[in-house]
Design an enzyme around this catalytic site. Sequence first.
Site, PDB file in Angstrom:
ATOM      1  N   LYS A 196      32.657  24.694 -21.437  1.00  0.00           N
ATOM      2  CA  LYS A 196      32.667  25.629 -22.567  1.00  0.00           C
ATOM      3  C   LYS A 196      32.304  27.030 -22.067  1.00  0.00           C
ATOM      4  O   LYS A 196      31.398  27.187 -21.248  1.00  0.00           O
ATOM      5  CB  LYS A 196      31.694  25.150 -23.651  1.00  0.00           C
ATOM      6  CG  LYS A 196      30.223  25.151 -23.247  1.00  0.00           C
ATOM      7  CD  LYS A 196      29.411  24.458 -24.306  1.00  0.00           C
ATOM      8  CE  LYS A 196      27.946  24.693 -24.365  1.00  0.00           C
ATOM      9  NZ  LYS A 196      27.312  25.836 -23.804  1.00  0.00           N
TER      10      LYS A 196
ATOM     11  N   ASP B 241      24.878  20.868 -21.612  1.00  0.00           N
ATOM     12  CA  ASP B 241      24.642  21.740 -20.442  1.00  0.00           C
ATOM     13  C   ASP B 241      23.487  21.304 -19.530  1.00  0.00           C
ATOM     14  O   ASP B 241      22.714  22.148 -19.033  1.00  0.00           O
ATOM     15  CB  ASP B 241      24.396  23.191 -20.905  1.00  0.00           C
ATOM     16  CG  ASP B 241      25.557  23.756 -21.705  1.00  0.00           C
ATOM     17  OD1 ASP B 241      26.591  23.076 -21.802  1.00  0.00           O
ATOM     18  OD2 ASP B 241      25.415  24.870 -22.241  1.00  0.00           O
TER      19      ASP B 241
ATOM     20  N   CYS C 204      21.982  27.273 -26.270  1.00  0.00           N
ATOM     21  CA  CYS C 204      23.220  26.507 -26.456  1.00  0.00           C
ATOM     22  C   CYS C 204      23.072  25.321 -27.399  1.00  0.00           C
ATOM     23  O   CYS C 204      24.023  24.943 -28.085  1.00  0.00           O
ATOM     24  CB  CYS C 204      23.760  26.080 -25.102  1.00  0.00           C
ATOM     25  SG  CYS C 204      24.369  27.507 -24.162  1.00  0.00           S
TER      26      CYS C 204
HETATM   27  N1  TIU Z   1      23.103  26.345 -21.998  1.00  0.00           N
HETATM   28  C1  TIU Z   1      22.385  27.409 -22.348  1.00  0.00           C
HETATM   29  O1  TIU Z   1      21.481  27.306 -23.148  1.00  0.00           O
HETATM   30  N2  TIU Z   1      22.698  28.623 -21.723  1.00  0.00           N
HETATM   31  C2  TIU Z   1      21.806  29.652 -21.518  1.00  0.00           C
HETATM   32  O2  TIU Z   1      22.167  30.687 -20.965  1.00  0.00           O
HETATM   33  N3  TIU Z   1      20.508  29.436 -21.889  1.00  0.00           N
HETATM   34  C3  TIU Z   1      19.442  30.266 -21.685  1.00  0.00           C
HETATM   35  O3  TIU Z   1      18.376  29.976 -22.201  1.00  0.00           O
HETATM   36  N4  TIU Z   1      19.581  31.333 -20.914  1.00  0.00           N
END
Ligand code: TIU
Length: 225
Positions: free
Chosen positions: A130, A25, A163
């Site tokens: 995802k 991500d 994530c």
């Molecule tokens: N990719 C991921 O970690 N999504 C989140 O929403 N992370 C946060 O820390 N908010």
Amino acid sequence: MPIINTALPFAFPFEIEKTALIVIDMQRDFLEPGGFGETLGNDVSLLAPVIPATAALLKAARGVSMRVLHTREAHKADLSDCPTSKLDRGAPDLKIGDEGPMGRILISGEPGADIVPELAPVSGETVIDKPGKGAFYGTDLVQILGNWGVTHLLFAGVTTEVCVQTTMREANDRGFDCLLVEECTGSYFPEFKTATLDMIRAQGGIIGWTAELEEVKRALEKENG
Ligand code: TIU
């Protein structure tokens, strides 16, 4: 066989052909102002150092032709894969699916859902969208890794405790040996990153291993001659 002797809680041997690098991500929505991370009230500049560190890791992995897979947290345009339990959390200015400065927040194909240009996937690398925090949920990831025949995973990405950690736990339950590269991950809460690294490697590596970028690069570059 490459080995990272200084990995914690103990050395991490791995075969290049049986290892994949998973970059979680690293999207504009989490790393740039105006995206999902900022709408949740976070200071996205805290994640900036992760970009050059992950670029260096990608260079080393590409140098030994290791398999590379990028994930993006991104929903379908009609939000049919976004549960209300996710849509309604927090009190963001802009919710998932709303129109922001980088297009619709966290929607597949919108500019904000793109991987930051410094870490753009190259030909031959796999990209999956995802809907959840864990990359195994609602995706083909387990089939992809099975087709590749990999047993070991190197991890980078954001955020460490959301994530990245969720995906590492899912991977650990599915039998993969997982190592998180310390400089190549970050959190909006530095203390959460520290705690996550500690909990991954505690109890004899209950979730996996951690290692410093220089040591991972050294192991890969040695392999490259
Ligand atoms: N990719 C991921 O970690 N999504 C989140 O929403 N992370 C946060 O820390 N908010």
